[in-house]
Design a protein around this motif. Structure first.
Motif, PDB file in Angstrom:
ATOM      1  N   THR A 280      13.695   8.504 -66.439  1.00  0.00           N
ATOM      2  CA  THR A 280      13.256  10.037 -67.399  1.00  0.00           C
ATOM      3  C   THR A 280      14.180  10.935 -66.051  1.00  0.00           C
ATOM      4  OG1 THR A 280      11.691   9.254 -68.081  1.00  0.00           O
ATOM      5  CG2 THR A 280      12.158  11.692 -68.664  1.00  0.00           C
ATOM      6  N   ILE A 281      15.114  11.493 -66.774  1.00  0.00           N
ATOM      7  CA  ILE A 281      16.012  12.480 -66.061  1.00  0.00           C
ATOM      8  C   ILE A 281      16.199  13.833 -67.024  1.00  0.00           C
ATOM      9  CG2 ILE A 281      17.333  11.041 -64.371  1.00  0.00           C
ATOM     10  CD1 ILE A 281      19.830  12.224 -67.093  1.00  0.00           C
ATOM     11  N   ASP A 282      15.698  15.088 -66.106  1.00  0.00           N
ATOM     12  CA  ASP A 282      16.161  16.408 -66.344  1.00  0.00           C
ATOM     13  C   ASP A 282      16.561  17.300 -65.801  1.00  0.00           C
ATOM     14  OD1 ASP A 282      15.349  18.538 -68.389  1.00  0.00           O
ATOM     15  OD2 ASP A 282      13.356  18.221 -68.730  1.00  0.00           O
ATOM     16  N   ASP A 283      17.045  18.793 -66.367  1.00  0.00           N
ATOM     17  CA  ASP A 283      18.318  19.603 -65.896  1.00  0.00           C
ATOM     18  C   ASP A 283      18.888  19.044 -65.393  1.00  0.00           C
ATOM     19  OD1 ASP A 283      15.807  21.505 -66.982  1.00  0.00           O
ATOM     20  OD2 ASP A 283      14.506  20.716 -65.688  1.00  0.00           O
ATOM     21  N   VAL A 284      20.286  18.259 -65.644  1.00  0.00           N
ATOM     22  CA  VAL A 284      21.414  17.734 -64.941  1.00  0.00           C
ATOM     23  C   VAL A 284      22.095  19.177 -64.251  1.00  0.00           C
ATOM     24  CG1 VAL A 284      22.972  16.373 -64.916  1.00  0.00           C
ATOM     25  CG2 VAL A 284      20.643  16.060 -65.997  1.00  0.00           C
ATOM     26  N   ARG A 285      22.479  19.418 -63.402  1.00  0.00           N
ATOM     27  CA  ARG A 285      23.961  20.382 -63.370  1.00  0.00           C
ATOM     28  C   ARG A 285      24.711  20.240 -62.217  1.00  0.00           C
ATOM     29  NH1 ARG A 285      19.290  21.881 -60.133  1.00  0.00           N
ATOM     30  NH2 ARG A 285      18.538  20.252 -60.788  1.00  0.00           N
ATOM     31  N   VAL A 286      25.734  20.587 -62.402  1.00  0.00           N
ATOM     32  CA  VAL A 286      27.316  19.889 -62.142  1.00  0.00           C
ATOM     33  C   VAL A 286      27.911  20.828 -61.471  1.00  0.00           C
ATOM     34  CG1 VAL A 286      29.134  18.111 -62.527  1.00  0.00           C
ATOM     35  CG2 VAL A 286      26.855  17.694 -62.909  1.00  0.00           C
ATOM     36  N   LEU A 287      28.569  20.760 -60.480  1.00  0.00           N
ATOM     37  CA  LEU A 287      29.678  21.557 -59.785  1.00  0.00           C
ATOM     38  C   LEU A 287      30.713  21.351 -59.300  1.00  0.00           C
ATOM     39  CD1 LEU A 287      27.200  24.467 -57.260  1.00  0.00           C
ATOM     40  CD2 LEU A 287      28.020  24.659 -60.842  1.00  0.00           C
ATOM     41  N   ARG A 288      31.908  21.750 -59.510  1.00  0.00           N
ATOM     42  CA  ARG A 288      32.613  21.252 -58.452  1.00  0.00           C
ATOM     43  C   ARG A 288      32.873  20.777 -57.026  1.00  0.00           C
ATOM     44  NH1 ARG A 288      38.138  22.712 -60.041  1.00  0.00           N
ATOM     45  NH2 ARG A 288      39.107  22.413 -57.945  1.00  0.00           N
ATOM     46  N   LYS A 289      33.241  19.985 -56.324  1.00  0.00           N
ATOM     47  CA  LYS A 289      33.285  19.978 -54.825  1.00  0.00           C
ATOM     48  C   LYS A 289      34.007  20.537 -54.027  1.00  0.00           C
ATOM     49  CE  LYS A 289      33.322  16.120 -51.630  1.00  0.00           C
ATOM     50  NZ  LYS A 289      34.320  16.509 -50.949  1.00  0.00           N
ATOM     51  N   ASP A 290      35.382  20.573 -54.392  1.00  0.00           N
ATOM     52  CA  ASP A 290      36.319  21.355 -53.545  1.00  0.00           C
ATOM     53  C   ASP A 290      35.711  22.728 -53.293  1.00  0.00           C
ATOM     54  OD1 ASP A 290      36.463  20.744 -56.616  1.00  0.00           O
ATOM     55  OD2 ASP A 290      38.929  20.540 -55.983  1.00  0.00           O
ATOM     56  N   ILE A 291      34.928  23.302 -54.867  1.00  0.00           N
ATOM     57  CA  ILE A 291      34.853  24.602 -54.198  1.00  0.00           C
ATOM     58  C   ILE A 291      33.987  25.439 -53.624  1.00  0.00           C
ATOM     59  CG2 ILE A 291      34.944  26.981 -55.797  1.00  0.00           C
ATOM     60  CD1 ILE A 291      36.643  25.627 -58.422  1.00  0.00           C
ATOM     61  N   THR A 292      34.946  25.930 -52.547  1.00  0.00           N
ATOM     62  CA  THR A 292      33.499  26.410 -52.000  1.00  0.00           C
ATOM     63  C   THR A 292      33.197  27.932 -51.783  1.00  0.00           C
ATOM     64  OG1 THR A 292      35.114  26.236 -49.902  1.00  0.00           O
ATOM     65  CG2 THR A 292      33.346  24.305 -50.161  1.00  0.00           C
ATOM     66  N   GLY A 293      32.300  27.932 -51.566  1.00  0.00           N
ATOM     67  CA  GLY A 293      31.980  30.051 -51.359  1.00  0.00           C
ATOM     68  C   GLY A 293      31.930  30.468 -52.834  1.00  0.00           C
ATOM     69  N   TYR A 294      31.481  29.645 -54.179  1.00  0.00           N
ATOM     70  CA  TYR A 294      31.275  30.838 -55.031  1.00  0.00           C
ATOM     71  C   TYR A 294      31.295  32.045 -54.918  1.00  0.00           C
ATOM     72  CZ  TYR A 294      32.408  26.116 -57.343  1.00  0.00           C
ATOM     73  OH  TYR A 294      32.292  24.705 -58.106  1.00  0.00           O
ATOM     74  N   ALA A 295      31.837  33.461 -55.369  1.00  0.00           N
ATOM     75  CA  ALA A 295      31.606  34.731 -55.254  1.00  0.00           C
ATOM     76  C   ALA A 295      31.843  35.737 -55.709  1.00  0.00           C
ATOM     77  CB  ALA A 295      31.334  35.167 -53.825  1.00  0.00           C
ATOM     78  N   LEU A 296      31.646  36.743 -56.550  1.00  0.00           N
ATOM     79  CA  LEU A 296      32.290  37.884 -56.758  1.00  0.00           C
ATOM     80  C   LEU A 296      32.268  38.574 -55.563  1.00  0.00           C
ATOM     81  CD1 LEU A 296      33.235  39.850 -58.797  1.00  0.00           C
ATOM     82  CD2 LEU A 296      30.532  41.089 -58.788  1.00  0.00           C
TER      83      LEU A 296
END
Length: 425
Positions: free
Chosen positions: A264-280
């Motif tokens: 049983t799984i829940d709240d799956v999150r996926v982000l790009r691996k090759d992008i670092t420092g997500y920021a405004l």
């Protein structure tokens, strides 16, 4: 432009040098307009309550999130726009929410009732990762012997109303088609991802396979890896992080092995691996601030508040959109190298950080340069006379100090400020 590397440190410098350099830089910028001997040309620099970016607030005229202007100084832009093919998808959002409406005070700063409020969001790339709505055809279970089944339901749920329940016989599988991810990887634009999820009390295996093939050990692209599960553990799937070339139009994340399994799984999150420092981020030349930037010690701050429409992922009722659990602020000197790089991740959950509980109302996050650390004079000229960006300010709704953290969340932000301390804090 060379993107600054976070986390570097510089040796401390004497406070006398800090003050002298700051005054020298200020004099160079301001001397022409102050001929009266009774005028204090350094008044703004002596006033630690002076906001150097007062004219650079989060208003439409100061924000440009498109690809063409992501390196333009004096504008709030996305720091990741120049990363690989990151121009093709909005990995973050900045959404106007009106004005604050009421004032708040913290230290020398007062949050104005008229300050503009924006929702800053780091997007989860998997749709319905909380399984609160009906499953789509992008999830599939093998049919015919051996068999697997998949359903979203309340039985044994982890968070929210529903979790994903998988039951797999030996040599059968449940799969998620990677082409369904929001940024649509292709055979000519392949990139890797970070995955995280919560899971119930069962062990399972996962691998990368082709979406259209039967589940057989010989068809596994990345060898089966086992996840040891405990009650509602938070996990990051290892082994997929370096599979950059394997995410394409036919790839699938596959759950199953040569033995029977259930999970049983829940709240799956996926982000790009090759992008670092997500920021405004805001790039600043010395002339982009008032008064002009000079050598010395600075404080960068922003007011934050949990959106009433989001929930912390660890809450029993947690579901998308998730509230950011950490916010990272950064002050990075662009050049010369090596340069001063300052960043800090603030826990903004209830009880997570002293005075940083974003769920209790507006709270002010403050990032300061360490005592004795100051920006550096360029070898080719003074800091104040440079015509290119010298400072990068950043706000991120996640922990940018950790390569493993993939908290995709959102938070309300208002009134970023930059203050100068001539004689230390």
């Amino acid at each position: 432009m060379s993107v600054s590397t976070l986390g570097q440190k510089r040796p401390a410098r004497a406070s006398a040098f800090v003050a002298a350099a700051a005054l020298a830089g200020a004099a160079m910028v301001a001397a022409a307009g102050f001929s009266s001997c009774s005028s204090d040309v350094f008044a703004s620099y002596r006033n630690s309550g002076q906001d150097f970016i007062l004219g650079k607030g989060l208003s439409p005229g100061n924000v440009d999130l498109g690809l063409a202007n992501y390196e333009n100084p004096g504008l709030w832009t996305w720091s990741w726009r120049g990363s690989s093919d990151a121009s093709t998808f909005n990995y973050m959002d900045l959404i106007s929410q009106g004005t604050v409406g009421t004032t708040a005070t913290s230290g020398p700063s007062t949050l104005s009732a008229s300050s503009e409020v924006y929702l800053l969001r780091l997007n989860n790339l998997i749709a319905n990762g909380d399984f609160e709505t009906a499953l789509t055809g992008d999830w599939s279970a093998d049919v015919g012997p051996p068999t697997a089944s998949i359903t979203a339901g309340p039985a044994g749920k982890i968070h929210g109303l529903d979790s994903l329940i998988m039951a797999m016989a030996a040599n059968s599988s449940v799969r998620y088609r990677l082409q369904a991810l929001a940024d649509v990887p292709t055979s000519t634009s392949a990139h890797g991802y970070k995955w995280a999820m919560f899971l119930g009390s069962a062990d399972f295996h996962y691998s990368l396979q082709d979406w259209g093939t039967a589940f057989l050990p010989g068809n596994v692209i990345v060898a089966n890896q086992q996840v040891q599960a405990g009650a509602a553990d938070f996990i990051i799937l290892p082994g997929l992080l370096d599979s950059l070339s394997l995410y394409n139009t036919t790839s699938a994340l596959t759950f199953g092995s040569n033995g029977p399994e259930g999970a049983t799984i829940d709240d799956v999150r996926v982000l790009r691996k090759d992008i670092t420092g997500y920021a405004l981020r805001l790039l600043l030349r010395p002339t982009d601030t008032s008064p002009s930037l000079v050598i010395g010690q600075y404080e960068f701050s922003v007011w934050v508040k949990k959106s009433p429409l989001s929930a912390y992922i660890t809450n029993t009722a947690g579901k998308n959109p998730y509230a950011a659990m950490k916010v990272t602020l950064s002050m990075n000197e662009i050049a010369p190298m090596p340069s001063v790089q300052i960043q800090q991740a603030f826990d903004v959950t209830p009880g997570g950080g002293t005075g940083n509980d974003a769920s209790s109302g507006w709270t002010r996050l403050v990032l300061r340069m360490r005592s004795g650390i100051n920006f550096i004079e360029s070898v080719s000229g003074s800091f104040a006379s440079r015509t290119v960006p010298v400072l990068e300010l950043g706000i991120s709704p996640t922990d940018s100090t950790s390569l493993l953290d993939i908290d995709s969340g959102e938070i309300l932000i208002a009134q970023p400020e930059l203050r100068f301390y001539l004689n230390g804090y």
